[in-house]
Every structure is written in C-alpha cells, then in structure tokens.
Enzyme design. Structure first.
Site, short mmCIF file in Angstrom:
data_model
loop_
_atom_site.label_atom_id
_atom_site.label_comp_id
_atom_site.label_asym_id
_atom_site.label_seq_id
_atom_site.Cartn_x
_atom_site.Cartn_y
_atom_site.Cartn_z
N TYR A 138 0.73 -1.37 0.00
CA TYR A 138 -0.10 0.01 -0.11
C TYR A 138 0.87 1.51 -0.05
CZ TYR A 138 -2.77 3.77 1.91
OH TYR A 138 -3.64 4.84 2.13
N GLU B 79 -11.22 6.28 5.17
CA GLU B 79 -10.78 6.98 6.14
C GLU B 79 -11.95 7.20 7.26
OE1 GLU B 79 -7.84 7.86 6.42
OE2 GLU B 79 -6.86 7.66 4.63
N TRP C 20 -5.20 2.66 10.33
CA TRP C 20 -5.43 2.30 9.10
C TRP C 20 -5.29 1.05 8.72
CZ3 TRP C 20 -7.95 4.01 5.10
CH2 TRP C 20 -7.50 3.76 4.16
#
Length: 195
Positions: free
Chosen positions: A21, A43, A51
């Site tokens: 990522y 988000e 995250w």
C-alpha cells in the site's frame, strides 16, 4: 520489492500488504472521483482505529459497497445497513455505516455543484500537492490549517466522520500532500508523478 529501500518511518515493514500500500498507493495524487470516494469512506471508517485495520478489510468493503459506486451507496437502505451490521468483514459500527450513505449523498451534491468531487477537494491545495519536508516520525502533523478548513467545509455540507485528523489522513492518502519522508524512496517518485 526490495527490502533495502528506505521507507517512511510510520510503516510496519513486517506487513507485506501494508508495504505494498505504501509503495503503490499512499501519497499518489488521486484525480478520479470513484477512488476519492473509496478513500474518503475508508478514512471515515478508520476513525478511532488504525489504518491497517481498515486496509485488511478493504476488499470486503469493495464487495459490500458496490466497488464504491457513489450512486449505489447513496441509495443503500436501512435494511441493507442491517445486513452490513452482520458482516464481520466490515467495521460494524452503525454510525459509520450510516455516515457512509449520508456522505455518498453529500458527495453527489458536490459533484453536481463543482462538476467533480476532485475539482472541489483539490481546490483546497490549489490543485497541486503540498510537498512536506518530513524527517522523523515526530515531524508528521495530525492536522494542518488546510485540513481544519476542509473538515469545517465538509461538515458544513453535511458530511459525517470528517474531523480534521481524518481529513488530514485522507489528504495524505490521496496525495494532496506528499508526506513521504525525505529519505523515503517514494518521495521523489511521487513528486515525479505530479510534474
């Protein structure tokens, strides 16, 4: 993927999917509305969590959220939200799931007003990424004046789960700010994408 490459200090190098990522997506400027909506939704789901927790559930979100087709998400019914509440592949928080539907509806309103959501959101950084000078983990801000302003505007337009910290994380992920550290090999690669 060479492990000898220097990467951002926040990255856990023991998690290959997290490294992927970072190396392929984080900080790359997003200029299409579908990807922007995906990041904004994820988000918002992250609020209060890491995250990485959300990243691991991303494929499940894509499946449950019609691949982040904003028109479809905007029409999710309370009954469908109930179905999603049973899905262990998602963050099962009713407020966040309802917020995703609300935010899809608000997202469409912005598209209608500005022609695209990206046109609207990139306007907060004058349509080009802000290049940060990050050297250590302590240099990363949680919020900035711009994220405060953007958060306030999104809230005024009716968005939910868009506090300044979430908004700044969104700006980082979507490349509105290039927060790759000075010694991260991706910093110059991402900068080159914007020239």
């Amino acid at each position: 993927m060479s492990e000898s490459k220097c990467r951002c200090p926040w990255l856990d190098l023991t998690k290959p999917d997290y490294v992927k990522y970072h190396d392929e997506e984080w900080g790359v400027p997003v200029k299409d509305d579908q990807t922007m909506f995906e990041f904004l939704t994820l988000e918002s789901a992250q609020a209060g969590l890491s995250w990485y927790t959300v990243l691991k559930k991303r494929d499940n979100y894509r499946n449950a959220f019609a691949n982040f087709d904003v028109q479809k998400v905007a029409q999710f019914t309370p009954e469908y939200i109930e179905t999603l509440m049973q899905d262990s592949g998602l963050i099962r928080n009713r407020l966040k799931l309802n917020a995703a539907v609300n935010n899809a509806q608000r997202f469409i309103e912005i598209q209608q007003e500005f022609g695209s959501f990206c046109e609207y959101i990139w306007g907060f950084v004058e349509q080009k990424p802000i290049i940060s000078r990050i050297k250590t983990l302590e240099d990363y801000p949680a919020t900035t004046e711009i994220s405060d302003k953007l958060s306030k505007d999104l809230k005024k337009r009716g968005f939910k789960f868009v506090g300044p910290t979430i908004v700044y994380a969104h700006m980082q992920a979507c490349g509105m700010v290039n927060d790759h550290s000075e010694d991260c090999y991706r910093k110059t690669e991402v900068e080159a994408l914007t020239k």
